[in-house]
Design an enzyme around this catalytic site. Structure first.
Site, PDB file in Angstrom:
ATOM      1  N   GLY A  82       0.642  -1.292   0.414  1.00 12.58           N
ATOM      2  CA  GLY A  82       0.340   0.097  -0.199  1.00 12.58           C
ATOM      3  C   GLY A  82       0.736   0.942   0.201  1.00 12.58           C
ATOM      4  O   GLY A  82       0.677   2.321   0.464  1.00 12.58           O
ATOM      5  N   ASP A 120      -2.489   5.936  18.940  1.00 12.68           N
ATOM      6  CA  ASP A 120      -3.375   6.155  19.513  1.00 12.68           C
ATOM      7  C   ASP A 120      -2.533   7.049  20.874  1.00 12.68           C
ATOM      8  O   ASP A 120      -3.358   7.452  21.539  1.00 12.68           O
ATOM      9  CB  ASP A 120      -4.635   5.921  20.459  1.00 12.68           C
ATOM     10  CG  ASP A 120      -5.681   4.118  18.726  1.00 12.68           C
ATOM     11  OD1 ASP A 120      -6.304   5.362  18.351  1.00 12.68           O
ATOM     12  OD2 ASP A 120      -5.766   3.213  19.126  1.00 12.68           O
ATOM     13  N   HIS A 162      -8.534  -0.643  18.228  1.00 13.48           N
ATOM     14  CA  HIS A 162      -8.158   0.842  17.394  1.00 13.48           C
ATOM     15  C   HIS A 162      -9.158   1.403  16.620  1.00 13.48           C
ATOM     16  O   HIS A 162      -9.715   1.672  15.675  1.00 13.48           O
ATOM     17  CB  HIS A 162      -7.406   0.570  16.580  1.00 13.48           C
ATOM     18  CG  HIS A 162      -7.235   1.648  15.308  1.00 13.48           C
ATOM     19  ND1 HIS A 162      -6.765   3.095  16.407  1.00 13.48           N
ATOM     20  CD2 HIS A 162      -7.269   2.618  14.427  1.00 13.48           C
ATOM     21  CE1 HIS A 162      -6.633   3.769  15.313  1.00 13.48           C
ATOM     22  NE2 HIS A 162      -7.287   3.483  14.388  1.00 13.48           N
TER      23      HIS A 162
END
Ligand code: NAD
Ligand code: LMR
Length: 330
Positions: free
Chosen positions: A8, A151, A179
């Site tokens: 990606g 986070d 998440h």
């Protein structure tokens, strides 16, 4: 010698993440895989005078096989991001299949690699990855990580804006659970050094960590979700894995892992009632050395937040497991 792969690599996260990996002196080979544009991204990065050689691959000409062969660490930010009004779970329909396909490739061509899953919904894509690896008989839970570092990074940043700390990352704050929204649980009571959060500001702070992703999606107004902060966070976690593999000791960072398969995970799985959960993980040359139980020492307020997280996680996890074992009819 460390070969890193980004799957990606041409995307909003993939490009800056690849840049950071290219700048890491420990990375000697960087392979970029995507369905578009990797030759250009690879050519661009290859001019940077750091040690890693850079190659770019597309699906044609066995590109996935070429990219993955010999990989030590594979980071996966492939898949579509949210637009305003969407939940991460809305991404499942498309991203589940993308992650499944990439993990099938890893099972075949790089079964010993450390796998870092960024693609959302992480709460479900990591169980998908585990099921695919199990079916191929190559599942090593110590090497499969859901990346929840953003986070942690957000918690550090938002706390520093209250405490006035000059360097936010000097404070260690365990952020655990999953998440997405309420499954994200920051344990401010276990911050090191301790932080003093005024009672009237606590709920807003927890909410900002839980919904920090939405803040960015809204601000980008249809142009995607967090990419630059995610590339920073993804690299921070990848760098820690690489350093631990190279023998550095005492490296700890929360990650979403398969609890029954990692040392120290069984008792946390019993307490939480879920098999996949983000907890502080001590990293070593084989991946997860042990997980650290911060759940049982959560305070009463945090325990309430955790109760809400468990039910959301159960739904997300079984959706991922089902996707692989009872595939939807096409
Ligand atoms: N874990 C986290 O904390 C976190 C944070 C931010 C974003 N994300 C998630 O990361 C994902 C990527 O976000 P983005 O902003 O980079 O999106 P993006 O659309 O900018 O990039 C995604 C890239 O994936 C590629 N891709 C699609 N199918 C592929 C396949 N089969 N193989 C290889 N590559 C493929 C696309 O061509 C594109 O280049 C999203 O699912 C997003 O929700 C996770
Ligand atoms: O919010 C999103 O969809 C992207 C990511 O998961 C984030 O937390 O920023």
């Amino acid at each position: 010698m460390v070969k890193a792969v980004v799957a990606g690599a041409s995307g909003g996260i993939g490009q800056p993440l690849s840049l950071l990996l290219k700048s890491d002196p420990n990375v000697t080979e960087l392979a970029l895989y995507d369905v578009v544009n990797t030759p250009g991204v690879a050519a661009d990065l290859s001019h940077i005078s750091s040690p890693a050689s850079v190659t770019g691959y597309l699906p044609k000409d066995d590109g996935l096989k070429q990219a993955l062969t010999g990989a030590d660490i594979v980071v996966i930010p492939a898949g579509i991001p949210r637009k305003p009004g969407m939940t991460r779970d809305d991404l499942f329909k498309i991203n589940a299949g993308i992650v499944q396909g990439l993990i099938e490739g890893i099972a075949q061509y790089a079964p010993k690699a450390y796998i870092l899953v960024i693609s959302n919904p992480v709460n479900s894509t990591v169980p998908i990855a585990a099921e695919v690896l199990k079916r191929a008989n190559v599942f090593d839970p110590k090497r499969l990580f859901g990346v929840t570092t953003l986070d942690v990074v957000r918690a550090e940043t938002f706390v520093a804006s209250l405490s006035g700390s000059k360097n936010p990352s000097d404070t260690t704050i365990p952020v655990i659970g999953g998440h997405s929204g309420e499954t994200i649980v920051p344990l401010f009571s276990q911050a090191k050094p301790a932080v003093n959060i005024p009672a009237e500001k606590l709920d807003a702070l927890v909410n900002r960590v839980q919904f920090g992703g939405d803040e960015v999606v809204k601000a980008k107004d249809g142009a995607g979700s967090a990419t630059l902060s995610m590339a920073y966070a993804g690299y921070r976690f990848a760098q820690k894995v690489i350093k631990a593999v190279k023998g550095e000791k005492g490296i700890v960072e929360p990650s979403y892992v398969y609890l029954p398969g990692v040392p120290g995970g069984d008792s946390i799985a019993k307490t939480t009632g879920v098999d996949f959960f983000s907890v502080p993980v001590e990293l070593g040359p084989n991946g997860v050395e042990k997980v650290i139980d911060v759940v049982s020492s959560a305070n009463d307020h945090e325990k309430k937040l955790l109760e809400a997280a468990y039910s959301g996680l159960k739904t997300n996890i079984s959706k991922g497991v089902e996707f692989v074992n009872n595939p939807p009819q096409k």
